[in-house]
Every structure is written in C-alpha cells, then in structure tokens.
Scaffold this motif. Structure first.
Motif, mmCIF file in Angstrom:
data_model
loop_
_atom_site.group_PDB
_atom_site.id
_atom_site.type_symbol
_atom_site.label_atom_id
_atom_site.label_comp_id
_atom_site.label_asym_id
_atom_site.label_seq_id
_atom_site.Cartn_x
_atom_site.Cartn_y
_atom_site.Cartn_z
ATOM 1 N N SER A 172 3.784 0.550 2.616
ATOM 2 C CA SER A 172 3.254 -0.172 3.765
ATOM 3 C C SER A 172 3.007 -1.628 3.369
ATOM 4 O O SER A 172 2.274 -1.893 2.412
ATOM 5 C CB SER A 172 1.933 0.469 4.223
ATOM 6 O OG SER A 172 1.361 -0.265 5.283
ATOM 7 N N ARG B 216 9.077 -1.336 3.655
ATOM 8 C CA ARG B 216 9.058 -0.153 4.517
ATOM 9 C C ARG B 216 10.196 0.807 4.173
ATOM 10 O O ARG B 216 10.023 2.031 4.206
ATOM 11 C CB ARG B 216 9.163 -0.573 5.980
ATOM 12 C CG ARG B 216 7.969 -1.364 6.503
ATOM 13 C CD ARG B 216 8.075 -1.586 7.998
ATOM 14 N NE ARG B 216 6.996 -2.434 8.484
ATOM 15 C CZ ARG B 216 7.079 -3.754 8.596
ATOM 16 N NH1 ARG B 216 8.205 -4.378 8.251
ATOM 17 N NH2 ARG B 216 6.061 -4.459 9.038
ATOM 18 N N ASN C 74 0.839 -1.191 0.000
ATOM 19 C CA ASN C 74 0.000 0.000 0.000
ATOM 20 C C ASN C 74 0.881 1.252 0.000
ATOM 21 O O ASN C 74 1.978 1.254 0.560
ATOM 22 C CB ASN C 74 -0.906 0.019 1.236
ATOM 23 C CG ASN C 74 -1.865 -1.146 1.245
ATOM 24 O OD1 ASN C 74 -2.612 -1.353 0.295
ATOM 25 N ND2 ASN C 74 -1.841 -1.932 2.314
ATOM 26 N N THR D 1 5.642 8.770 4.780
ATOM 27 C CA THR D 1 5.646 7.497 4.055
ATOM 28 C C THR D 1 4.306 6.823 4.272
ATOM 29 O O THR D 1 3.505 7.254 5.107
ATOM 30 C CB THR D 1 6.752 6.536 4.539
ATOM 31 O OG1 THR D 1 6.419 6.078 5.858
ATOM 32 C CG2 THR D 1 8.115 7.213 4.567
ATOM 33 N N ALA D 2 4.084 5.713 3.555
ATOM 34 C CA ALA D 2 2.829 4.976 3.722
ATOM 35 C C ALA D 2 2.759 4.292 5.079
ATOM 36 O O ALA D 2 1.683 3.893 5.518
ATOM 37 C CB ALA D 2 2.680 3.940 2.613
ATOM 38 N N ALA D 3 3.900 4.139 5.752
ATOM 39 C CA ALA D 3 3.918 3.458 7.041
ATOM 40 C C ALA D 3 3.225 4.285 8.133
ATOM 41 O O ALA D 3 2.893 3.772 9.191
ATOM 42 C CB ALA D 3 5.355 3.149 7.455
ATOM 43 N N THR E 203 -4.831 7.339 -0.771
ATOM 44 C CA THR E 203 -3.961 6.164 -0.775
ATOM 45 C C THR E 203 -4.237 5.299 -1.995
ATOM 46 O O THR E 203 -5.242 5.472 -2.693
ATOM 47 C CB THR E 203 -4.169 5.320 0.495
ATOM 48 O OG1 THR E 203 -5.529 4.860 0.531
ATOM 49 C CG2 THR E 203 -3.869 6.131 1.754
ATOM 50 N N GLN F 167 9.306 -7.584 3.897
ATOM 51 C CA GLN F 167 8.611 -6.385 4.379
ATOM 52 C C GLN F 167 9.581 -5.289 4.809
ATOM 53 O O GLN F 167 9.242 -4.102 4.774
ATOM 54 C CB GLN F 167 7.684 -6.730 5.555
ATOM 55 C CG GLN F 167 6.543 -7.640 5.178
ATOM 56 C CD GLN F 167 6.833 -9.082 5.570
ATOM 57 O OE1 GLN F 167 7.977 -9.511 5.512
ATOM 58 N NE2 GLN F 167 5.801 -9.802 5.967
ATOM 59 N N THR G 292 -1.150 -6.450 5.441
ATOM 60 C CA THR G 292 -1.412 -7.038 6.747
ATOM 61 C C THR G 292 -1.322 -8.557 6.643
ATOM 62 O O THR G 292 -1.331 -9.128 5.546
ATOM 63 C CB THR G 292 -2.815 -6.645 7.234
ATOM 64 O OG1 THR G 292 -3.791 -7.226 6.343
ATOM 65 C CG2 THR G 292 -2.984 -5.133 7.266
#
Length: 328
Positions: free
Chosen positions: A303, A298, A107, A253-255, A263, A294, A306
């Motif tokens: 991101s 990051r 993401n 960032t997307a994190a 988004t 992952q 999940t």
C-alpha cells in the motif's frame, strides 16, 4: 514472568545457502557502477520492482540484498550499501549516532498461513491468544478443544502443530510480536515486543522465501508472510479475531487492509550526509518510489504512503538537504 523454554522443545534451523550468504554486491566495497540496497526480505519484490524501473530510466544497475532487517542496519552503518531497509524502526538517538535518516516507504499486511489438507483460505479462524499459545508450544494439536470450539464448521486434520518462525532479527517477526503484544495479555507477560523468535518451539527458517518453503512442505505447520505473495497450493491464509468482535478475513494485498490489524511499514535508511554519488542516487530512487511509482507499489501487493505521509518524507529529506523537491 517471561517465557521459559518448554522441556520438550523442537527447534530446527532451516535455510538454504542462497539465504545464508550475503550476496556478492554487498560483501566487498561498493562497486561505483551499481546502486546497492540491503535489508528486510519482506519488501524484496517492492524494491526490485522499483529497481527495474530505476535502471530502465537511468541505465544504472541495481542490486538488492534481502539479508534481513538486522543485517541491513549493519550494512548501511558499515558503508557497504547505499541504503538499508527494515520493518524495525530505530530510535532517534541510534539514528543520529550513526548519522542516518529513517522514513517509511510503503505499508504491508502480514498474514498467517497453514499447511492443513482440506482447509481452504480464510476457513480456519484463530484468536490472538491461540496464535500466541501455538508459537510458545502451549497448544500443540490442530484438534485441540480450544481450536475446535471456534471452528465448528470445518473438519480439522489429526495433525500436530508445527510453528515456523524467522531466524534472527526480522521485521515480519516484529510485526507479529507487536500484534500479539497489543491484543493478548498473556503474550505481553511471557514474551513481550521482540524482533527475534524468543520462543524455543517449532522450526526456524532463514528468510521469507525459506519460511514459505518450509511451511509449504511441512504438514500441520503454521507460518507468517507478507500478504500478496502467490502461495503454494499447500498453504491457506487464516482469519483472525475473536468471538465477541468477529473474525476478519486475511487480505489478499495491503491495498485492501480494511480493519486488518496485523500490518507493518517498510522503512528505508539513508546517510544524513551522502559519502559518494550513489548515496545521493539512492535518495532519488527512494523519493521516486514513494512519490511517483505507486503503480509498482500496488502491483507487488503493498500500500503506497498517503499524501500526508509522502509530504512528511519530503520534509525529512529536505531537512538534511537530500532533495530539492519542495513539499506541497
């Protein structure tokens, strides 16, 4: 009523040869010694970071052609890439017709950036309605009363607004359009959901890097990019929201998306039935990216999926016999 081109439209196609040409690895038939991916320019750093680790582990060369989401679809369906990428999700009938499987891999957050001397990141605030009006040429100056009203604490320069958009079918454009479509009734009526810049105002740039470069050198311009890029010092990100619910600072960032609404997901495209060994290698490359790498995801500002999303991807891959990995 849909948007009609403004009579005083300013439209210019900007791009460099490097962004216009399809890179050599995907022009001809696939070389049997390299894994080739092609598509969206937004996640280029993500796929390249995964590719570097993939090559270190397997000694198989990796090439990624950032030619845009639309072109990525064409290359994978034509057999000129081992996998495609896009931010524009395809409907199941189209996927089945081309015997493709689609799934998310990460993401990202999209941010609006401006080239306004004296304005720092997250100082300028805009509502979705104003963003839509800027891109369709209705609001043309940074000292327009509607902009000054919600930015009383900053001195905006006496500059015309030059919106910069992506040329062709773009996942970043799709993400911006989807955000405005869900938050601004006027945008829904005039433009609607689209992956192409169907507004005849401003500048067009071929690819993410070109859009950044054009915005960085054009005073008064505004553009849209993935969060996490190291921006030129002439650019600042914009806070989005409204007076009632408040304005949200653009994420680094997307994190750290939090309640940021602008988004997108990056999707991968694979053949349901691999046509050569490297097609199957592409499965393992993407599976590793989603479930193992992952840290790299990051590091480049995206991101990771999940755990639930990862398991869904594994279920889809196993459905077509593309992986032996058992979902937990």
């Amino acid at each position: 009523m849909k948007y009609e081109p403004h009579p005083n439209r300013r439209r210019l196609l900007i791009g460099l040869t490097a962004f216009c040409a399809v890179p050599l690895p995907v022009r001809a038939k696939l070389t049997p010694s390299a894994l080739v991916g092609a598509g969206a320019s937004l996640p280029t750093k993500l796929y390249e970071a995964w590719g570097k680790r993939f090559t270190e582990l397997t000694q198989v060369p990796f090439h990624y052609a950032a030619v845009g989401s639309g072109q990525g679809w064409q290359l994978i369906t034509a057999g000129n890439a081992n996998f495609g990428t896009t931010e524009i999700p395809e409907e199941l009938p189209a996927l089945d017709a081309h015997k493709l499987i689609q799934f998310p891999v990460a993401n990202a957050a999209i941010v609006l950036v401006v080239n306004l001397p004296g304005v720092q990141s997250n100082q300028l605030r805009l509502t979705p309605a104003l963003v839509g009006q800027i891109y369709t040429g209705q609001t043309r100056h940074w000292r327009d009363p509607s902009i000054l009203k919600i930015n009383p604490d900053i001195e905006l320069p006496d500059l015309s607004i030059t919106p910069v958009s992506r040329l062709g079918s773009s996942g970043t454009t799709f993400a911006l359009s989807r955000y405005l479509n869900s938050t601004d009734e006027s945008w829904r009526d005039r433009i609607g959901l689209t992956s192409k810049a169907r507004w005849d105002y401003g500048l067009l740039a071929h690819g993410t890097s070109a859009l950044e470069a054009v915005t960085a050198r054009t005073l008064g311009s505004i553009g849209y990019l993935v969060a996490g890029r190291r921006l030129p010092n002439t650019l600042a990100v914009i806070a989005l929201g409204d007076a009632e619910q408040g304005f949200v600072k653009a994420p680094a960032t997307a994190a750290v998306i939090e309640n940021w609404q602008l988004t997108t997901a990056s999707y991968a495209l694979l053949r349901q039935t691999p046509s050569n060994p490297l097609d199957q290698t592409a499965v393992e490359y993407l599976r590793s990216g989603v479930t193992v790498w992952q840290d790299l995801t990051r590091k480049v500002g995206f991101s990771p999926l999940t755990s639930k999303q990862q398991q869904s991807v594994l279920v889809d891959l196993q459905k077509y016999g593309l992986t032996d990995t058992q979902p937990k």
